[in-house]
Scaffold this active site. Structure first.
Site, PDB file in Angstrom:
ATOM      1  CG  HIS A 186      -8.972 -41.692  -0.653  1.00  0.00           C
ATOM      2  ND1 HIS A 186      -9.848 -40.683  -0.277  1.00  0.00           N
ATOM      3  CD2 HIS A 186      -9.638 -42.463  -1.536  1.00  0.00           C
ATOM      4  CE1 HIS A 186     -10.998 -40.878  -0.902  1.00  0.00           C
ATOM      5  NE2 HIS A 186     -10.899 -41.947  -1.659  1.00  0.00           N
ATOM      6  CG  HIS A 239      -8.563 -45.305  -5.164  1.00  0.00           C
ATOM      7  ND1 HIS A 239      -8.335 -45.849  -3.916  1.00  0.00           N
ATOM      8  CD2 HIS A 239      -9.796 -44.760  -5.117  1.00  0.00           C
ATOM      9  CE1 HIS A 239      -9.411 -45.642  -3.155  1.00  0.00           C
ATOM     10  NE2 HIS A 239     -10.319 -44.973  -3.874  1.00  0.00           N
TER      11      HIS A 239
END
Length: 157
Positions: free
Chosen positions: A60, A75
């Site tokens: 992620h 992110h």
């Protein structure tokens, strides 16, 4: 070392100031300063925002360290660590050298949204404590659409 690093959007979408990210870790600049992209709800290719070494790679999130020692964190979504990789497909390995615009992760935005999470993508210069060192692009100020690979901000060190 004084220099500037152009940081490109890892995904397309609506460019937004980091202060508008609904997570204090990012909006308050605790991780570093930068900008964010609110992506369309479709499967996207998240690319390297700068050229350098893939210092850290998680499903992620990833950090690319430039040859000049500027670490840029991408992110994908907020609180997405709890998905344990679901909705993300990595296409590179930690330690790889990547070029700005090179595919790093396929990001399944609809699957993240379906889990009730915010898909926004903060892009920050790690450990940058001075917000004034980040010069955001017009798109960030105006909250307009930005293409993947377009200039997101310049980091001055």
């Amino acid at each position: 070392m004084v220099g500037s690093t152009e940081v490109f959007a890892p995904v397309g979408g609506r460019a937004v100031p980091l202060a508008d990210v609904p997570d204090p870790v990012f909006s308050a600049g605790m991780v570093g300063h930068g900008a964010a992209v609110d992506p369309p709800h479709e499967v996207l290719e998240a690319v390297a925002p700068v050229s350098g070494k893939l210092l850290k790679l998680m499903p992620h999130a990833y950090i690319v360290m430039t040859p000049h020692g500027v670490g840029v964190l991408v992110h994908l979504g907020l609180d997405t660590v709890q998905l344990e990789g679901e909705g993300f497909t990595t296409h590179a390995s930690q330690g790889d050298d990547v070029t700005a615009g090179e595919l790093v992760i396929t990001y399944d935005v609809p699957s993240v949204v379906a889990k009730g999470l915010n898909p926004i993508v903060p892009v920050v210069v790690m450990d940058e404590r001075e917000a004034a060192n980040i010069v955001a692009s017009e798109a960030v100020f105006e909250g307009t659409q930005i293409l993947s690979g377009a200039a997101l901000f310049v980091a001055n060190r």
